[in-house]
Design an enzyme around this catalytic site. Sequence first.
Site, PDB file in Angstrom:
ATOM      1  CG  HIS A 237     -12.302  -7.236  -3.388  1.00 60.42           C
ATOM      2  ND1 HIS A 237     -11.314  -8.180  -3.236  1.00 60.42           N
ATOM      3  CD2 HIS A 237     -13.353  -7.894  -3.951  1.00 60.42           C
ATOM      4  CE1 HIS A 237     -11.750  -9.345  -3.675  1.00 60.42           C
ATOM      5  NE2 HIS A 237     -12.973  -9.206  -4.114  1.00 60.42           N
TER       6      HIS A 237
ATOM      7  CB  SER B  29      -4.376  -5.886   0.486  1.00 61.89           C
ATOM      8  OG  SER B  29      -5.437  -6.411   1.232  1.00 61.89           O
TER       9      SER B  29
ATOM     10  CG  ASP C 267      -9.308  -7.606   0.471  1.00 62.54           C
ATOM     11  OD1 ASP C 267      -9.850  -7.594  -0.658  1.00 62.54           O
ATOM     12  OD2 ASP C 267      -8.086  -7.761   0.637  1.00 62.54           O
TER      13      ASP C 267
ATOM     14  CG  HIS D 271      -7.334  -4.134  -2.458  1.00 58.29           C
ATOM     15  ND1 HIS D 271      -8.013  -4.060  -3.665  1.00 58.29           N
ATOM     16  CD2 HIS D 271      -7.714  -5.318  -1.900  1.00 58.29           C
ATOM     17  CE1 HIS D 271      -8.754  -5.148  -3.821  1.00 58.29           C
ATOM     18  NE2 HIS D 271      -8.596  -5.917  -2.756  1.00 58.29           N
TER      19      HIS D 271
ATOM     20  CG  ASP E 293      -7.119  -9.197  -4.215  1.00 56.55           C
ATOM     21  OD1 ASP E 293      -6.202  -9.390  -3.406  1.00 56.55           O
ATOM     22  OD2 ASP E 293      -8.267  -8.834  -3.872  1.00 56.55           O
ATOM     23  N   GLY E 294      -4.372 -11.623  -4.611  1.00 53.39           N
ATOM     24  CA  GLY E 294      -4.225 -12.923  -3.954  1.00 53.39           C
ATOM     25  C   GLY E 294      -2.863 -13.540  -4.219  1.00 53.39           C
ATOM     26  N   GLY E 295      -2.035 -13.591  -3.205  1.00 59.04           N
ATOM     27  CA  GLY E 295      -0.720 -14.234  -3.345  1.00 59.04           C
ATOM     28  C   GLY E 295       0.234 -13.502  -4.272  1.00 59.04           C
TER      29      GLY E 295
ATOM     30  N   GLY F  88      -2.807 -14.090   2.940  1.00 57.01           N
ATOM     31  CA  GLY F  88      -1.710 -15.010   3.196  1.00 57.01           C
ATOM     32  C   GLY F  88      -1.870 -16.372   2.536  1.00 57.01           C
TER      33      GLY F  88
HETATM   34 ZN    ZN Z   1      -9.218  -7.871  -2.477  1.00 55.16          ZN
END
Ligand code: ZN
Length: 224
Positions: free
Chosen positions: A68, A10, A37, A35, A177-179, A147
Site C-alpha cells: 500500500h 499489516s 504500509d 500488508h 484497512d484501518g482499525g 493503532g
Molecule cells: Zn495499509
Amino acid sequence: MTNKYIVAASILSADFLRLKESIAECEAAGADWIHVDVMDGNFVPNITMGPFLVATFKRATQLPLDVHLMIEKPERYLEAFAKAGASHLTVHVETCPQLPETLKQIRSLGCLAGVTLNPATPVSTIEPVLHLADLVLVLSVNPGFSGQTFMPETVSKVAQIRKKLDEIHSSAYLEVDGGISTETLPKMKDAGANAFVSATAIFKYPKGIEAGINALRMSLRGTQ
Ligand code: ZN
C-alpha cells in the site's frame, strides 16, 4: 487454495526485532497476505519502509506481499517495488493525476493493480477506473499511523463501492484497512468487503499473533 475472505496482516505493527518469527507465525496461523504500509513523510506525516524491506520480507514468506503506497508520485517507484517482490501495488487516487495509466503500468509489471482513497475522498473519484483495478482499498482511518480508531462512516463507502463493482461485474478484491478488529470486521464484511487488513488486532493481540488471527477468522464466521 484461496480463502473466500482474505486476512492481511499489516507488518507495520510487528516487532521488527523478531520479524522472521512474526511472519512465520502469521503464515502458520493462516494469514492470506502480508500488508506493507509504505509512507513517505510527505503524502502522510510518517516515514516507514521502502523496496529494500519489501525484498527482505519476500525472503521470509511465500505469502503475497500486499503493498500500500502512501507516497507522492508513486509511479517513480512501482518498478522498484515490483522487482523487490510486491504482489499487489495499491496507489492513492490523491497522488495519481494519470490514474488509468498508473494502474495499467502496475499490471504490466505483473502485479495486481490496487486503487485506494482517503476517508475524506469521495467514491466518485475512483469510479472511472474501477474496471482497471484488481483491488480497491477503503481506508477506515486517516492514513499515517497504526493503532487509530475506526471511522464508522466508512462502512457506507464500502457498500457504495461494492454496488459499483457488482454493476460492472468486477471480481476485484474489496479491501478495508484501518482499525479492523473483531468488532469492526463483521460490519465491513456485511457492507461487502472481502479482504481485511489488520495490524494491532494481530500483532498486539494480548494472546499472541495466532490467537489474533483466529479471533478475526471467528468474527468472519459470525460465531463471535
Ligand atoms: Zn495499509
